[in-house]
Design a protein around this motif. Structure first.
Motif, short mmCIF file in Angstrom:
data_model
loop_
_atom_site.label_atom_id
_atom_site.label_comp_id
_atom_site.label_asym_id
_atom_site.label_seq_id
_atom_site.Cartn_x
_atom_site.Cartn_y
_atom_site.Cartn_z
N GLY A 5 2.02 12.89 1.78
CA GLY A 5 2.22 11.40 2.23
C GLY A 5 3.56 11.18 2.01
N ARG A 6 4.34 10.44 2.86
CA ARG A 6 5.91 10.11 2.52
C ARG A 6 5.83 9.13 2.08
N HIS A 7 6.82 8.38 1.22
CA HIS A 7 6.97 7.42 0.72
C HIS A 7 7.70 6.40 1.55
N GLU A 8 7.03 5.04 1.86
CA GLU A 8 7.75 3.93 2.54
C GLU A 8 8.68 3.33 1.83
N GLY A 9 8.79 3.40 0.37
CA GLY A 9 10.05 2.85 -0.34
C GLY A 9 10.01 3.45 -1.68
N ASN A 10 10.58 2.91 -2.57
CA ASN A 10 10.68 3.41 -3.97
C ASN A 10 10.19 2.31 -4.94
N LEU A 54 -1.57 3.22 -1.34
CA LEU A 54 -2.12 4.09 -0.64
C LEU A 54 -2.56 3.62 0.82
N GLU A 55 -2.00 3.98 1.69
CA GLU A 55 -2.18 3.61 3.02
C GLU A 55 -2.76 4.62 4.09
N ALA A 56 -3.84 4.68 4.64
CA ALA A 56 -4.32 5.85 5.46
C ALA A 56 -3.58 5.78 6.86
N ARG A 232 2.42 5.19 -0.18
CA ARG A 232 2.04 6.36 0.23
C ARG A 232 1.39 6.62 1.63
N LEU A 233 2.10 6.93 2.68
CA LEU A 233 1.16 6.95 3.98
C LEU A 233 0.24 8.10 4.11
N SER A 234 -0.42 8.00 5.10
CA SER A 234 -1.46 9.23 5.46
C SER A 234 -2.09 9.56 4.41
N GLN A 235 -2.53 8.47 3.40
CA GLN A 235 -3.48 8.74 2.14
C GLN A 235 -4.96 8.07 2.60
N VAL A 236 -5.87 8.81 2.96
CA VAL A 236 -7.35 8.22 3.45
C VAL A 236 -8.00 8.39 2.26
#
Length: 474
Positions: A5-10, A54-56, A232-236
């Motif tokens: 899952g990619r990072h949206e920020g640091n 963690l964002e799905a 972290r995106l796409s983390q269900v």
């Protein structure tokens, strides 16, 4: 440490993470990057905590979702700030310099702004008839307040409205128009059938001050707050276990450990059991999840080649039988510069509608408009339609006070559980659930509970604004 899952920020302003058995242990894991999640995460990170979100979804914002594919913003989720007087949410919007447009009809007002009303036969109502209509609703609402105060536990909003209507003494046609208005008001405010709502379901429906919408898109707000957070995106998330050390959160890509966790997923996801809690949640939290309702409120935006309604009108509204399904159209042309109407399908009708194709929905809406404006409605040139009830990561639009629940359930849902598991989101804020304000305030409250101290809202706004100045708007 899992990195899928990619990072949206640091991460910034955070203490180093602790490695335990090859799993990185954070101070707090926030589940969900909607308004409540990013607010809490930002406050915790600003206090020096090591936080991961963690964002799905493949984006942040949750039910604040702006579509910009057409070259202008279309808010498919939340649209309004409902009442800007004495609002810390409004203070934050101002601190960030986010432009807004005053649009004070977002809570299904009966009057107060130019509204084109049509009677039960679809005929335009003149000024005198409109004045009578507004007076009728005001009188029925006065009686309704009395009936709600007298209501017994277990009574529905439908029952108290019927008693209020019986007391008006109005003729059947006038009563039918108010009855439809009350039904649609519940649908728009709660996404629910009037007979499924508790008699006290709209007790917190007061609006304090003007309402505003966002010509650049409402999701600018959570995106600004989320700047530089570790998201972290796409983390269900599939499981949350409470352990001796805190919590262990499982996703399809691995496990994350933390001393505490904040769950901000929508109530619909909790009700569906999409996340396994181990050990099971205590009744103090599981009870409110079961009792509160999750409504469906879908939007239909339609653009036309030319305006066929009055330039100054905020709303077109069909009353009585004429507005049984499609009943209110809001002029949101100012955002795109193209004649655009926004209408809603909520409650049981919204659930039925979202099973249809876009073409079927648009044809039905246009047919209803042509019954009010014969030979004036052109062919639509664009449309946007939502189906929040079918969204796997929300399973509905927002919460409501279902029969058998109480206002206390909203606040009880926030927890904490065993001192390590917290909940936030609009469904956990009893003062004004179903709003972005509720999500923001609940995130603030959760951050304070986790930190064990107050977080000043004005200082928070100033820090978010300073960070936004330092980084270009994305």
């Amino acid at each position: 440490m899992p990195t899928a899952g990619r990072h949206e920020g640091n991460r910034s302003d955070a203490v180093p993470s602790v490695q335990e058995d090859s799993v990185t242990t954070y101070d707090t894991i926030v589940i969900g990057a909607g308004m409540s999640g990013v607010t809490a995460a930002r406050m915790l990170a600003d206090a020096g905590a090591d936080v991961i979100v963690l964002e799905a979804r493949d984006r942040i914002g949750g039910r604040m979702h702006t579509d910009r594919a057409a070259g202008f913003p279309v808010d498919l989720g939340a649209s309004w700030v409902h009442g800007i007087a004495r609002s810390e949410l409004w203070d934050l919007v101002q601190a960030l310099g986010i432009p807004t447009l005053e649009y004070t009809v977002g809570s299904f007002q009966v009057g107060g702004r130019p509204i084109e009303n049509f009677d039960g036969d679809g005929r335009p109502m003149d000024a005198a008839r409109t004045s009578q209509w507004v007076s009728d609703v005001e009188e029925a609402d006065r009686l309704l307040v009395e009936e709600i105060e007298r209501s017994s536990p277990g009574e529905t909003y439908l029952e108290v409205t019927e008693r209020a209507l019986d007391r008006t003494g109005f003729d059947p046609e006038r009563i039918d128009e108010i009855r439809e208005f009350f039904r649609h008001r519940v649908e728009e405010q709660c996404g629910a059938w009037i007979g499924d709502l508790d008699a006290h379901g709209l007790d917190e429906d007061a609006i304090d001050g003007d309402e505003v919408i966002f010509p650049r898109g409402y999701d600018e707000l959570p995106r600004r707050i989320a700047a530089e957070l570790d998201i972290r995106l796409s983390q269900v998330v599939t499981r949350i276990a409470r352990t001796d050390a805190g919590v262990m959160v499982s996703t399809d890509d691995g496990e994350f450990s933390a001393r505490s966790a904040l769950v901000t997923v929508p109530l619909g996801v909790l009700k569906a059991g999409s996340i396994d809690f181990s050990p099971p949640l205590p009744d103090s939290v599981a009870g409110p999840i079961a009792r509160l309702g999750m409504g469906v409120f879908n939007k239909v935006f339609i653009q036309f080649p030319e305006r066929f309604w009055n330039e100054e009108s905020y709303v077109l509204r069909a009353l009585g039988e004429a507005g049984e399904h499609w009943h209110s159209w809001y002029d949101v042309s100012a955002v795109s510069g193209v004649p655009t109407l926004l209408t809603f399908a909520a409650g049981p009708f919204g659930r039925r509608m979202q099973e249809l194709s876009d073409e079927e929905i648009v044809a039905d809406v246009v047919s209803a408009l042509r019954a009010l404006y014969p030979d004036a409605v052109g062919e639509p040139i664009a449309h946007w339609i939502t189906r929040w009830g079918k969204d796997a990561f929300s399973k509905g639009s927002y919460s409501h006070l279902a029969l058998g629940s109480s206002h206390h359930d909203h606040n009880e849902l926030a927890g904490p559980v065993d001192g390590v598991l917290h909940f936030a989101g609009e469904a956990t804020w009893g003062d004004e659930p179903a709003t972005v304000g509720a999500a923001f305030y609940s995130g603030h409250r959760a951050a304070e509970r986790i930190l064990g101290r107050d977080v000043d809202a004005s200082r928070f706004a100033a820090r978010v604004a300073a960070r936004a100045v330092a980084a270009p708007r994305g």
